[in-house]
Design a protein around this motif. Structure first.
Motif, PDB file in Angstrom:
ATOM      1  N   THR A 161       1.175  -1.152  -2.436  1.00 26.05           N
ATOM      2  CA  THR A 161       1.319  -0.706  -1.051  1.00 26.05           C
ATOM      3  C   THR A 161       0.212  -1.289  -0.176  1.00 26.05           C
ATOM      4  OG1 THR A 161       2.362   1.371  -1.743  1.00 26.05           O
ATOM      5  CG2 THR A 161       1.399   1.318   0.452  1.00 26.05           C
ATOM      6  N   CYS A 177       5.702   2.954  -1.093  1.00 26.49           N
ATOM      7  CA  CYS A 177       6.492   2.921  -2.329  1.00 26.49           C
ATOM      8  C   CYS A 177       6.848   4.331  -2.770  1.00 26.49           C
ATOM      9  CB  CYS A 177       5.702   2.246  -3.452  1.00 26.49           C
ATOM     10  SG  CYS A 177       5.299   0.516  -3.169  1.00 26.49           S
ATOM     11  N   ILE A 184      11.034   0.727  -1.822  1.00 27.04           N
ATOM     12  CA  ILE A 184       9.959   0.408  -0.871  1.00 27.04           C
ATOM     13  C   ILE A 184      10.542   0.545   0.527  1.00 27.04           C
ATOM     14  CG2 ILE A 184       8.339  -1.336  -0.051  1.00 27.04           C
ATOM     15  CD1 ILE A 184       8.438  -2.603  -2.829  1.00 27.04           C
ATOM     16  N   LEU A 194       4.467  -0.167   5.023  1.00 27.87           N
ATOM     17  CA  LEU A 194       5.402   0.083   3.929  1.00 27.87           C
ATOM     18  C   LEU A 194       4.842   1.152   3.002  1.00 27.87           C
ATOM     19  CD1 LEU A 194       6.312  -3.607   2.967  1.00 27.87           C
ATOM     20  CD2 LEU A 194       7.360  -2.147   4.702  1.00 27.87           C
ATOM     21  N   THR A 243      14.951   0.156   3.718  1.00 23.18           N
ATOM     22  CA  THR A 243      14.548   0.366   2.322  1.00 23.18           C
ATOM     23  C   THR A 243      14.974  -0.800   1.443  1.00 23.18           C
ATOM     24  OG1 THR A 243      14.868   2.746   2.632  1.00 23.18           O
ATOM     25  CG2 THR A 243      14.625   1.954   0.378  1.00 23.18           C
ATOM     26  N   ALA A 292      11.570   6.718  -2.143  1.00 22.42           N
ATOM     27  CA  ALA A 292      10.805   6.013  -1.111  1.00 22.42           C
ATOM     28  C   ALA A 292      10.927   6.721   0.238  1.00 22.42           C
ATOM     29  CB  ALA A 292      11.285   4.571  -1.001  1.00 22.42           C
ATOM     30  N   ILE A 310       7.362  -8.546   0.462  1.00 21.48           N
ATOM     31  CA  ILE A 310       7.571  -7.945  -0.860  1.00 21.48           C
ATOM     32  C   ILE A 310       7.674  -9.034  -1.922  1.00 21.48           C
ATOM     33  CG2 ILE A 310       9.133  -6.551  -2.272  1.00 21.48           C
ATOM     34  CD1 ILE A 310       9.908  -5.051   0.295  1.00 21.48           C
ATOM     35  N   THR A 330       1.646   1.214  -7.891  1.00 19.64           N
ATOM     36  CA  THR A 330       2.263   1.338  -6.565  1.00 19.64           C
ATOM     37  C   THR A 330       1.219   1.470  -5.448  1.00 19.64           C
ATOM     38  OG1 THR A 330       2.545   3.719  -6.942  1.00 19.64           O
ATOM     39  CG2 THR A 330       4.410   2.285  -7.433  1.00 19.64           C
TER      40      THR A 330
END
Length: 327
Positions: A254, A280, A191, A278, A237, A305, A219, A250
């Motif tokens: 996200t 993924c 991510i 962000l 990351t 990512a 997260i 995902t």
């Protein structure tokens, strides 16, 4: 770290006197490390009190002990300023995934099951010593700097008190510690903060640190219903390790994370109004307990990512360019 190069002061905590005696013999025969021992968590706390001012460089903790168990002791150590980053190696007969997960989530850096080989414990202790050296160097540099005016984009950032967030060194050790069936069911997900290099150049070190901490909390909160471990790998990351039986979609993840960041007001606080978003990468399956192959899986998750973030920004730039041409 002890003044003598390459020498650590270890504290082993185990209610089995045979294990403590064996460790003492191994340490004496194969290294110059100093070994302190305790037969319970409560006795370990007493030993630490008696040696206040004499730094312990590494803890070796059994899990199943009368009274406070090893995982609870690890949590107690992490709650103190003195031992917040001191390496902790779990040395236990419990090899089940649930124990391994709990130990790393509590702050353990490595996990070794009994019975163990002399060569293996020496290898783990050497890796731990190198990690302790790195942490000492980081702590020293932090003390010398009054404010973190600059933080490197790839610099390891220590994140505390966020559920299921561990350091990257621990995540590398976590995967090979898993039982074979659990390891082959593990997947990694990268991510990344989009346009992280631009953001890093725009903000102070203090604000970049705050941004990474904010992203870690986001997260963690977004994945609260999943069994996972999260680590910051540098370059904006994070890598998350899941059991393949329970993985998020995902695209939905996200959207959820970006909405949470927006509600936090992270854009205004840490990046002078620039939108923090962000993205993924793809899931990467772990196929081996070999340390190099494990590292490769983690790196491929990060690369995925990074690729997703680059493609996303390229597509957005292309969209805006085409819109301007159309006008």
């Amino acid at each position: 770290m002890n003044e003598r190069a390459n020498v650590m002061r270890l504290l082993a905590v185990d209610d089995d006197p045979i294990i403590l005696e064996l460790l003492d013999e191994i340490i004496r025969a194969t290294s110059d490390h100093e070994l302190l021992t305790a037969s319970s968590a409560e006795e370990a706390i007493e030993v630490l009190g008696q040696h206040s001012g004499s730094l312990v460089d590494c803890f070796l903790l059994d899990i199943e002990m009368p009274g406070m168990n090893g995982i609870e002791l690890c949590q107690a150590l992490r709650a103190t300023e003195e031992f917040r980053t001191t390496p902790v190696v779990m040395l236990t007969g419990r090899g089940e995934k649930e124990y391994i997960d709990c130990a790393f989530a509590a702050g353990a850096n490595d996990y070794l099951t009994k019975p163990f080989e002399v060569s293996e414990i020496n290898r783990r202790l050497e890796a731990t010593r190198l990690r302790a050296d790195q942490l000492t160097a980081l702590s020293t540099s932090e003390l010398l700097a009054e404010v973190p005016s600059e933080i490197g984009l790839f610099e390891p950032i220590k994140i505390f008190d966020v559920d299921n967030v561990v350091d990257y060194f621990s995540l590398e050790n976590y995967l090979p510690s898993l039982p074979r069936q659990s390891l082959f069911g593990a997947v990694c997900l990268g991510i990344q903060v989009r346009r992280v290099q631009e953001i890093h150049e725009m903000v102070s070190g203090y604000n970049f640190l705050g941004l990474i901490e904010d992203v870690a909390e986001t997260i963690s909160d977004a994945l609260r219903d999943y069994e996972c471990l999260i680590a910051y790998a540098g370059n904006g990351t994070f890598v998350v390790v899941f059991d393949s039986k329970g993985m998020p979609k995902t695209s939905a993840l996200t959207d959820q994370m970006n909405l949470m960041l927006q509600k936090k007001g992270t854009d205004a606080i840490f990046a002078a109004g620039r939108k923090i978003r962000l993205i993924c990468g793809d899931f990467v399956r772990v196929m081996s307990n070999n340390s190099e192959r494990v590292q490769d899986s983690l790196i491929r998750a990060q690369s995925s990512a990074d690729k997703a973030a680059t493609e996303r920004e390229h597509n957005l730039d292309k969209f805006w360019f085409m819109g301007q041409v159309a006008q």
